[in-house]
Design a protein around this motif. Structure first.
Motif, PDB file in Angstrom:
ATOM      1  N   LEU A 168     -27.974  19.042 -24.296  1.00  0.00           N
ATOM      2  CA  LEU A 168     -28.396  20.236 -23.623  1.00  0.00           C
ATOM      3  C   LEU A 168     -27.146  21.170 -23.336  1.00  0.00           C
ATOM      4  O   LEU A 168     -26.996  22.338 -23.511  1.00  0.00           O
ATOM      5  N   LEU A 169     -25.832  20.451 -22.851  1.00  0.00           N
ATOM      6  CA  LEU A 169     -24.765  21.244 -22.812  1.00  0.00           C
ATOM      7  C   LEU A 169     -24.107  21.796 -23.927  1.00  0.00           C
ATOM      8  O   LEU A 169     -23.281  22.741 -23.900  1.00  0.00           O
ATOM      9  N   ALA A 170     -24.337  21.047 -25.059  1.00  0.00           N
ATOM     10  CA  ALA A 170     -23.826  21.424 -26.184  1.00  0.00           C
ATOM     11  C   ALA A 170     -24.356  22.863 -26.691  1.00  0.00           C
ATOM     12  O   ALA A 170     -23.660  23.682 -27.664  1.00  0.00           O
ATOM     13  N   VAL A 171     -25.553  23.131 -26.477  1.00  0.00           N
ATOM     14  CA  VAL A 171     -26.299  24.204 -26.959  1.00  0.00           C
ATOM     15  C   VAL A 171     -26.092  25.733 -25.964  1.00  0.00           C
ATOM     16  O   VAL A 171     -26.605  26.477 -26.609  1.00  0.00           O
ATOM     17  N   VAL A 172     -25.564  25.631 -25.060  1.00  0.00           N
ATOM     18  CA  VAL A 172     -25.615  26.329 -23.880  1.00  0.00           C
ATOM     19  C   VAL A 172     -24.455  27.385 -24.309  1.00  0.00           C
ATOM     20  O   VAL A 172     -23.363  26.691 -24.624  1.00  0.00           O
ATOM     21  N   PRO A 173     -24.661  28.574 -24.345  1.00  0.00           N
ATOM     22  CA  PRO A 173     -23.218  29.571 -24.491  1.00  0.00           C
ATOM     23  C   PRO A 173     -22.131  29.114 -23.706  1.00  0.00           C
ATOM     24  O   PRO A 173     -22.498  28.743 -22.593  1.00  0.00           O
ATOM     25  N   ALA A 174     -21.000  29.252 -24.079  1.00  0.00           N
ATOM     26  CA  ALA A 174     -19.749  28.935 -23.348  1.00  0.00           C
ATOM     27  C   ALA A 174     -19.567  29.775 -22.346  1.00  0.00           C
ATOM     28  O   ALA A 174     -18.928  29.410 -21.225  1.00  0.00           O
ATOM     29  N   GLY A 175     -19.983  31.093 -22.257  1.00  0.00           N
ATOM     30  CA  GLY A 175     -19.831  31.864 -21.139  1.00  0.00           C
ATOM     31  C   GLY A 175     -20.529  31.473 -19.829  1.00  0.00           C
ATOM     32  O   GLY A 175     -20.285  32.139 -18.730  1.00  0.00           O
ATOM     33  N   PHE A 176     -21.547  30.572 -19.774  1.00  0.00           N
ATOM     34  CA  PHE A 176     -22.354  30.325 -18.646  1.00  0.00           C
ATOM     35  C   PHE A 176     -21.514  29.493 -17.772  1.00  0.00           C
ATOM     36  O   PHE A 176     -20.751  28.545 -18.294  1.00  0.00           O
ATOM     37  N   VAL A 180     -22.447  25.331 -12.540  1.00  0.00           N
ATOM     38  CA  VAL A 180     -23.940  25.522 -12.261  1.00  0.00           C
ATOM     39  C   VAL A 180     -24.676  24.695 -13.569  1.00  0.00           C
ATOM     40  O   VAL A 180     -25.680  24.293 -13.114  1.00  0.00           O
ATOM     41  N   LEU A 181     -24.248  24.791 -14.703  1.00  0.00           N
ATOM     42  CA  LEU A 181     -24.685  24.254 -15.869  1.00  0.00           C
ATOM     43  C   LEU A 181     -24.991  22.835 -15.738  1.00  0.00           C
ATOM     44  O   LEU A 181     -26.183  22.144 -16.002  1.00  0.00           O
ATOM     45  N   VAL A 182     -23.960  22.112 -15.329  1.00  0.00           N
ATOM     46  CA  VAL A 182     -23.697  20.772 -15.201  1.00  0.00           C
ATOM     47  C   VAL A 182     -24.869  20.318 -14.073  1.00  0.00           C
ATOM     48  O   VAL A 182     -25.757  19.324 -14.182  1.00  0.00           O
ATOM     49  N   ALA A 183     -24.650  21.237 -12.916  1.00  0.00           N
ATOM     50  CA  ALA A 183     -25.986  20.708 -11.894  1.00  0.00           C
ATOM     51  C   ALA A 183     -27.123  20.735 -12.322  1.00  0.00           C
ATOM     52  O   ALA A 183     -28.021  19.997 -12.024  1.00  0.00           O
ATOM     53  N   SER A 184     -27.472  21.824 -13.088  1.00  0.00           N
ATOM     54  CA  SER A 184     -28.829  22.126 -13.602  1.00  0.00           C
ATOM     55  C   SER A 184     -29.323  21.100 -14.446  1.00  0.00           C
ATOM     56  O   SER A 184     -30.533  20.555 -14.372  1.00  0.00           O
ATOM     57  N   VAL A 185     -28.231  20.578 -15.229  1.00  0.00           N
ATOM     58  CA  VAL A 185     -28.881  19.804 -16.250  1.00  0.00           C
ATOM     59  C   VAL A 185     -29.347  18.389 -15.764  1.00  0.00           C
ATOM     60  O   VAL A 185     -30.206  17.541 -15.819  1.00  0.00           O
ATOM     61  N   ILE A 186     -28.340  17.903 -14.892  1.00  0.00           N
ATOM     62  CA  ILE A 186     -28.564  16.565 -14.176  1.00  0.00           C
ATOM     63  C   ILE A 186     -29.820  16.508 -13.393  1.00  0.00           C
ATOM     64  O   ILE A 186     -30.284  15.723 -13.310  1.00  0.00           O
ATOM     65  N   ALA A 260     -17.869  17.133 -22.052  1.00  0.00           N
ATOM     66  CA  ALA A 260     -19.115  18.006 -21.993  1.00  0.00           C
ATOM     67  C   ALA A 260     -19.390  18.615 -20.627  1.00  0.00           C
ATOM     68  O   ALA A 260     -20.452  19.297 -20.499  1.00  0.00           O
ATOM     69  N   GLY A 261     -18.657  18.362 -19.601  1.00  0.00           N
ATOM     70  CA  GLY A 261     -18.792  18.775 -18.206  1.00  0.00           C
ATOM     71  C   GLY A 261     -17.954  20.125 -18.021  1.00  0.00           C
ATOM     72  O   GLY A 261     -18.000  20.992 -18.902  1.00  0.00           O
ATOM     73  N   VAL A 262     -17.322  20.105 -16.989  1.00  0.00           N
ATOM     74  CA  VAL A 262     -16.453  21.374 -16.576  1.00  0.00           C
ATOM     75  C   VAL A 262     -15.194  21.338 -17.301  1.00  0.00           C
ATOM     76  O   VAL A 262     -14.616  20.500 -17.776  1.00  0.00           O
ATOM     77  N   LYS A 263     -15.116  22.768 -17.603  1.00  0.00           N
ATOM     78  CA  LYS A 263     -13.998  22.872 -18.649  1.00  0.00           C
ATOM     79  C   LYS A 263     -12.920  23.362 -18.069  1.00  0.00           C
ATOM     80  O   LYS A 263     -13.114  24.135 -16.867  1.00  0.00           O
ATOM     81  N   PRO A 264     -11.552  23.169 -18.572  1.00  0.00           N
ATOM     82  CA  PRO A 264     -10.390  23.845 -17.966  1.00  0.00           C
ATOM     83  C   PRO A 264     -10.414  25.245 -17.847  1.00  0.00           C
ATOM     84  O   PRO A 264     -11.124  25.898 -18.789  1.00  0.00           O
TER      85      PRO A 264
END
Length: 332
Positions: A168-176, A180-186, A260-264
């Protein structure tokens, strides 16, 4: 003796005074205070939360930022090893600097606490919300609704968290926003277990007389859930939610470790561990500090969750009392 019958009696002779029954909250705090390990864990969790909330103030006191590069503090000829003893620890950098980039390690740790704890708590709220909603709907619904929701829950529980999260994290746009995305997916993948617990509790509770009386009086399912079931479901839901938080912290760290989590440049303990796996000899504190904080946080939350479970479960207290009484009789 049931919880409603527990009273506090004054032991002084001749007074004959009997105090009012202790409220549920007072009983909970009394049982929790009796567990020293849970109190120590609660203190550790409170300190970590305070550090996370006060991260801007703490970094302002140090005079550093978690994203500012300091190329002059690393030795480029040696591959980016921090200059100075103990990874560059000094008055300006309390815990040293990050290899290659020279970013302040203390600032990244305290801001990483905000990300790790915030993601875990947000994911837990999503899991609890979905689990309670679907569990109550399955327990109060008819046979077809129960079967459909139960099979759907079984499918969600069977999904591998890491694999689905990575997909799921791989298909979401990088600007999201990544936290928030990691918390939602988990949260969207991990609600199945709490839904099972709520469904089983709902099936047991709806057989009680006061719930049956509410049905006979014409109350709808959601009014029964709100007025009769949710108060009784509070203890198991709170207990399981307290145990979910450390699991979610570990999941966020694992996703960040896998890239695949939080990015620098946003700091995260798992992300720091990813970068530190090649620096454990040249700058061991860069690996030991985030790993140690992650271990202490997960351990403290696990112990606190177990303490909450014991404090909310009256059967645990009664079993403890019976066991203690038998030991005293054996000694006598």
């Amino acid at each position: 003796m049931s919880e409603a019958q527990v009273v506090s009696e004054v032991a002084e002779a001749g007074t004959g005074l009997v105090l009012a029954p202790a409220s549920g909250a007072r009983q909970f705090w009394r049982r929790l205070r009796a567990q020293r390990a849970a109190l120590v864990a609660a203190g550790a969790v409170a300190l970590l939360v305070l550090v996370a909330l006060a991260a801007p103030l703490l970094t302002a006191l140090e005079g550093q930022s978690p994203t500012t590069y300091h190329p002059g503090l690393v030795d480029s000829a040696r591959g980016g090893v921090p200059v100075g003893a103990l990874g560059g620890i000094g008055a300006d950098h309390w815990l040293g600097v990050e290899p290659q980039t020279g970013r302040d390690l203390f600032a990244r740790l305290v801001y990483g606490a905000r990300v790790s704890l915030g993601v875990a708590l947000a994911a837990t709220l999503v899991q609890v919300g979905l689990g309670v909603l679907i569990g109550i709907a399955a327990g109060l619904g008819n046979r077809w609704v129960d079967q459909a929701l139960s099979r759907f829950t079984d499918v969600v529980v069977a999904l591998p968290l890491m694999v689905m999260s990575l997909a799921l994290l791989a298909v979401v746009p990088a600007g999201f926003p990544r936290p928030v995305l990691v918390a939602s997916v988990i949260g969207l993948i991990g609600w199945g277990s709490i839904a099972r617990i709520v469904r089983a509790s709902t099936l047991a509770l709806k057989q009680l007389d006061h719930v049956a009386a509410a049905r006979l009086s014409g109350w709808g399912s959601w009014r029964i859930a709100r007025r009769e079931l949710l108060p009784a479901l509070g203890a198991p839901v709170i207990t399981y939610a307290a145990l979910l938080v450390p699991v979610n912290i570990s999941a966020e760290a694992a996703l960040s470790f896998l890239g695949a989590g939080v990015k620098p440049p946003t700091p995260s303990w798992g992300q720091m561990l990813t970068s530190a796996n090649v620096w454990y000899q040249a700058a061991p504190q860069y690996l030991l500090l985030p790993a140690g904080l992650l271990f202490v946080t997960v351990l403290a939350l696990t112990v606190l969750g177990d303490g909450v479970r014991r404090a909310l479960d009256p059967r645990a207290a009664s079993r403890l009392g019976v066991g203690t009484g038998r030991r005293k009789e054996a000694r006598a």
